[in-house]
Design a protein around this motif. Structure first.
Motif, mmCIF file in Angstrom:
data_model
loop_
_atom_site.group_PDB
_atom_site.id
_atom_site.type_symbol
_atom_site.label_atom_id
_atom_site.label_comp_id
_atom_site.label_asym_id
_atom_site.label_seq_id
_atom_site.Cartn_x
_atom_site.Cartn_y
_atom_site.Cartn_z
ATOM 1 N N ALA A 22 2.517 6.385 -5.726
ATOM 2 C CA ALA A 22 3.645 5.454 -5.609
ATOM 3 C C ALA A 22 4.606 5.924 -4.521
ATOM 4 C CB ALA A 22 4.371 5.328 -6.949
ATOM 5 N N TRP A 28 -6.346 2.024 -0.788
ATOM 6 C CA TRP A 28 -6.496 2.308 -2.222
ATOM 7 C C TRP A 28 -7.767 3.111 -2.480
ATOM 8 C CZ3 TRP A 28 -2.923 1.766 -5.910
ATOM 9 C CH2 TRP A 28 -3.321 1.981 -7.226
ATOM 10 N N SER A 81 5.931 -4.269 -4.600
ATOM 11 C CA SER A 81 6.523 -3.862 -3.318
ATOM 12 C C SER A 81 6.235 -4.883 -2.231
ATOM 13 C CB SER A 81 5.969 -2.506 -2.877
ATOM 14 O OG SER A 81 6.323 -1.515 -3.789
ATOM 15 N N ASP A 132 2.751 -1.346 -6.346
ATOM 16 C CA ASP A 132 2.350 -1.679 -4.973
ATOM 17 C C ASP A 132 2.407 -3.190 -4.764
ATOM 18 O OD1 ASP A 132 1.338 -1.420 -2.358
ATOM 19 O OD2 ASP A 132 -0.732 -1.487 -3.054
ATOM 20 N N ASN A 133 1.865 -3.943 -5.693
ATOM 21 C CA ASN A 133 1.913 -5.408 -5.585
ATOM 22 C C ASN A 133 3.352 -5.921 -5.616
ATOM 23 O OD1 ASN A 133 -0.861 -5.622 -5.392
ATOM 24 N ND2 ASN A 133 -1.140 -5.888 -7.585
ATOM 25 N N ARG A 178 -0.619 0.541 -9.056
ATOM 26 C CA ARG A 178 -1.109 -0.680 -8.404
ATOM 27 C C ARG A 178 -0.125 -1.826 -8.622
ATOM 28 N NH1 ARG A 178 -5.722 -2.572 -6.043
ATOM 29 N NH2 ARG A 178 -7.142 -0.977 -6.799
ATOM 30 N N LEU A 225 3.062 5.186 -1.142
ATOM 31 C CA LEU A 225 3.192 3.764 -0.819
ATOM 32 C C LEU A 225 4.606 3.436 -0.334
ATOM 33 C CD1 LEU A 225 1.135 2.325 -3.800
ATOM 34 C CD2 LEU A 225 0.497 2.265 -1.379
ATOM 35 N N THR A 226 5.610 3.985 -0.996
ATOM 36 C CA THR A 226 6.988 3.775 -0.551
ATOM 37 C C THR A 226 7.170 4.339 0.855
ATOM 38 O OG1 THR A 226 7.799 3.927 -2.834
ATOM 39 C CG2 THR A 226 9.420 4.228 -1.075
#
Length: 195
Positions: free
Chosen positions: A150, A36, A67, A64-65, A61, A153-154
């Motif tokens: 995002a 991050w 996920s 992400d959490n 964020r 992160l995926t």
């Protein structure tokens, strides 16, 4: 890590430890740890390529959490597979630390059969939710035509799966939802390779 001057990060149990990834920016000489914080640093230092557009940091964020929550039920399967690509010494440490963390024998993490089947169902269910998020907007990215953190992160989950799962297992994941996940990973990789 210590030799390059990286700082330690706090683990979930509060211990200080060295973690990956680490960014050593050759343009500025700055050393940044934690995914991050690296993203925030890149956003601030290289504003021509924003990844937190439209003041989306809080929402990203939160996603992400979410996920992590979605993938949690399947986590032991890719963790189990990850051990297979490590050298012997690293595998021994990896197994020991995962057994302590999860309070379970490593051989019981994701054995073939019903437990492994449950992990597959959990991965597919998580990616179904991701699909719903992506389908909310027109365009290939989670924010429609706008690439963001995002999507990185995926892609991080997908890259991990591609790296540790057996080839046929990765192909299975990559093909779900008409091949969306294989395409998304390839698109993010193209977007992020600007060296």
């Amino acid at each position: 890590m210590k030799a390059i001057g990286a700082r330690q990060n706090k683990s979930l149990d509060g211990r200080e430890m060295y973690t990956l990834p680490v960014l050593n920016d050759p343009n500025t000489g700055v050393l940044v740890t934690d995914s991050w914080e690296i993203a925030e640093y890149l956003e601030k230092t290289y504003p021509d390529n924003p990844i937190f557009c439209n003041k989306s940091k809080g929402l990203i964020r939160a996603s992400d959490n979410a996920s992590i929550g979605l993938m949690w039920a399947a986590l032991k399967f890719p963790i189990f597979r990850a051990c297979e690509i490590l050298n012997e010494r690293s595998a021994e440490y990896y197994i020991l630390t995962r057994e302590v963390k999860f309070k379970e024998k490593f051989t019981e993490f994701s054995p073939e059969g019903p437990k492994r089947d449950e992990h597959w169902v959990a991965i597919e269910r998580a990616l179904e939710t991701y699909k719903e998020w992506y389908d909310e907007e027109e365009g290939k990215w989670m924010m429609g035509d706008t690439f963001s953190y995002a999507d990185i992160l995926t892609a991080s989950w997908l890259f991990w799966f591609k790296r540790v799962l057996h080839d046929d297992e990765w192909e299975k994941v990559a093909s779900w939802h008409d091949g969306r996940w294989g395409r998304l990973l390839a698109d993010v990789e193209k977007k992020c390779v600007r060296v």
